[in-house]
Design an enzyme around this catalytic site. Structure first.
Site, PDB file in Angstrom:
ATOM      1  N   GLU A 160       0.805  -1.261  -0.035  1.00 53.31           N
ATOM      2  CA  GLU A 160       0.049  -0.102  -0.039  1.00 53.31           C
ATOM      3  C   GLU A 160       0.878   1.211  -0.081  1.00 53.31           C
ATOM      4  OE1 GLU A 160      -2.078  -3.542   1.632  1.00 53.31           O
ATOM      5  OE2 GLU A 160      -0.145  -2.392   2.108  1.00 53.31           O
ATOM      6  N   ARG A 211       6.518 -10.831  10.673  1.00 53.57           N
ATOM      7  CA  ARG A 211       5.510 -10.126  10.818  1.00 53.57           C
ATOM      8  C   ARG A 211       4.449 -10.404  11.682  1.00 53.57           C
ATOM      9  NH1 ARG A 211       3.473  -9.386   4.856  1.00 53.57           N
ATOM     10  NH2 ARG A 211       2.775  -7.517   5.407  1.00 53.57           N
ATOM     11  N   ASN A 253      -3.713  -8.971  -4.520  1.00 52.10           N
ATOM     12  CA  ASN A 253      -2.339  -9.241  -4.093  1.00 52.10           C
ATOM     13  C   ASN A 253      -2.272 -10.462  -3.173  1.00 52.10           C
ATOM     14  OD1 ASN A 253       0.192  -7.926  -4.155  1.00 52.10           O
ATOM     15  ND2 ASN A 253      -0.632  -6.133  -3.285  1.00 52.10           N
ATOM     16  N   ARG A 310      -1.115 -13.456  -1.176  1.00 48.54           N
ATOM     17  CA  ARG A 310       0.321 -13.690  -0.689  1.00 48.54           C
ATOM     18  C   ARG A 310       0.080 -15.335   0.049  1.00 48.54           C
ATOM     19  NH1 ARG A 310       1.688 -10.587  -3.894  1.00 48.54           N
ATOM     20  NH2 ARG A 310       2.643  -8.853  -3.654  1.00 48.54           N
ATOM     21  N   GLY A 314       7.113  -5.605  -6.699  1.00 50.36           N
ATOM     22  CA  GLY A 314       6.847  -4.266  -6.368  1.00 50.36           C
ATOM     23  C   GLY A 314       6.077  -3.864  -7.793  1.00 50.36           C
ATOM     24  N   ALA A 315       6.171  -4.554  -8.697  1.00 50.40           N
ATOM     25  CA  ALA A 315       5.780  -4.167 -10.194  1.00 50.40           C
ATOM     26  C   ALA A 315       4.363  -3.959 -10.245  1.00 50.40           C
ATOM     27  CB  ALA A 315       6.337  -5.067 -11.386  1.00 50.40           C
ATOM     28  N   GLY A 316       3.846  -4.988  -9.502  1.00 47.80           N
ATOM     29  CA  GLY A 316       2.170  -5.046  -9.460  1.00 47.80           C
ATOM     30  C   GLY A 316       1.569  -3.632  -8.688  1.00 47.80           C
ATOM     31  N   ASP A 317       2.309  -2.969  -7.511  1.00 48.44           N
ATOM     32  CA  ASP A 317       2.026  -2.027  -6.835  1.00 48.44           C
ATOM     33  C   ASP A 317       2.260  -0.954  -7.722  1.00 48.44           C
ATOM     34  OD1 ASP A 317       1.494  -3.740  -4.696  1.00 48.44           O
ATOM     35  OD2 ASP A 317       3.597  -3.458  -4.118  1.00 48.44           O
ATOM     36  N   ASP A 358      11.684  -2.001  -4.192  1.00 56.68           N
ATOM     37  CA  ASP A 358      10.028  -1.799  -4.476  1.00 56.68           C
ATOM     38  C   ASP A 358       9.841  -0.565  -5.273  1.00 56.68           C
ATOM     39  OD1 ASP A 358      10.074  -4.306  -3.297  1.00 56.68           O
ATOM     40  OD2 ASP A 358       8.539  -3.860  -1.989  1.00 56.68           O
TER      41      ASP A 358
END
Length: 327
Positions: A44, A115, A173, A175, A261-264, A300
């Site tokens: 995001e 995380r 997205n 994952r 990071g390309a999709g974002d 990214d």
């Protein structure tokens, strides 16, 4: 821009976790690395940074730990021109961390997450009552957030409630590592179908909803709710469905350093095009051009192509567009 809900004045508000990211330097498999480079990573906030690069007011809303990584994350995103006034500091929970493990020649990157119990995983629907969110022109979410915790899933559910005051863009997205044996298919389909704008990769749609999804049209049959649906088919093309109309634009040829990071970046470019009221085909082109920024760097977030090149390719005829190479 046509959605189920009209845009209001205000920023695009991107809600979700950003972590500190460690990657080998120089880029290569993690198990052979002597040095690690510290960066940041979050779907995001990536979108927010690229929106800011395009001159679109953007705000990132999340939580970080009261630790050096949290301060680094906040400072890096603010330095990119993104409003971070809605970011909370949690004194009891840490900032999330990920490790990148690139494959040979920048392909097949694996990501290892640390995380669980992070500050952002403790977010709940009350974050949507913050003035940083209530004034949004558009709220951007991803399918990563509902996988983080029950509270985060409730946050996304509430953001997509039928009486919400803002339009929502939702990047599926998926994952798999975050779902830990839980089924993501029904959850992500239901959430996506309630959004105004949805972005999904054809490959992730197939992984989630079955091999019978052989093309973008089948994805549209599955997700009929969004006013705008974008199906990305890797390095081949992206197709946007606006109502019943379909618009397809081939991807650019790009020298790939690392694909994460390309999709974002694509999402931010496409949304920027819609917010600038470009024709849908031009918005797709802007998505591809922005994705090239991420593909060309190990991080990214990378610099956009030169403004003159962007302007020329947005207006180029089909033959010139197809022949363009970004390196």
């Amino acid at each position: 821009m046509s959605t189920h809900r009209p845009l209001r004045p205000g920023p695009v508000v991107c809600v979700g976790e950003t972590m500190a990211a460690l990657a080998p330097d120089p880029l290569g498999p993690l198990d052979g690395a002597d040095l690690l480079r510290v960066d940041i990573a979050g779907a995001e906030s990536n979108v927010a940074l690229y929106l800011a690069d395009h001159g679109i007011p953007a705000r990132w809303v999340s939580a970080v730990g009261d630790d050096p990584f949290g301060r680094r994350v906040r400072a890096r995103i603010a330095a990119g021109g993104v409003d971070v006034s809605g970011v909370r500091t949690d004194p009891r929970r840490p900032t999330g961390l990920l490790l990148k493990d690139p494959g040979p020649a920048g392909h097949g990157t694996r990501v290892h997450y640390h995380r669980a119990g992070s500050a952002a995983s403790a977010l709940t629907p009350d974050v949507l009552d913050d003035p940083a969110v209530t004034g949004a022109a558009l709220v951007h979410l991803s399918g990563i957030t509902p996988a983080l915790s029950p509270g985060c899933r409730a946050l996304v559910e509430h953001a997509l409630r039928p009486d919400r005051p803002w339009p929502v863009s939702f990047d599926v997205n998926h994952r798999p590592a975050l779902w830990d044996g839980r089924s993501a298919a029904d959850v992500l389909r239901r959430l996506a179908d309630r959004a105004d704008i949805v972005l999904v990769g054809l490959d992730e749609a197939q992984a989630l909803w079955g091999d019978g999804i052989t093309d973008a049209g089948r994805v549209r049959e599955l997700l009929s709710g969004p006013r705008v649906l974008v199906v990305k088919d890797g390095d081949r093309a992206a197709t946007a469905f606006v109502g019943a109309a379909a618009h397809s634009v081939p991807a650019l040829t790009v020298r790939v350093t690392e694909p994460v990071g390309a999709g974002d970046a694509f999402a931010a470019g496409f949304l920027s095009g819609l917010l600038r009221q470009l024709p849908v085909d031009r918005a797709l082109r802007l998505g591809h051009l922005t994705a090239a920024s991420a593909l060309r760097v190990a991080a990214d977030h990378g610099p956009l192509p030169a403004p003159a090149l962007v302007a020329a390719l947005l207006d180029a005829d089909e033959e010139i567009w197809r022949a363009a190479v970004i390196d």
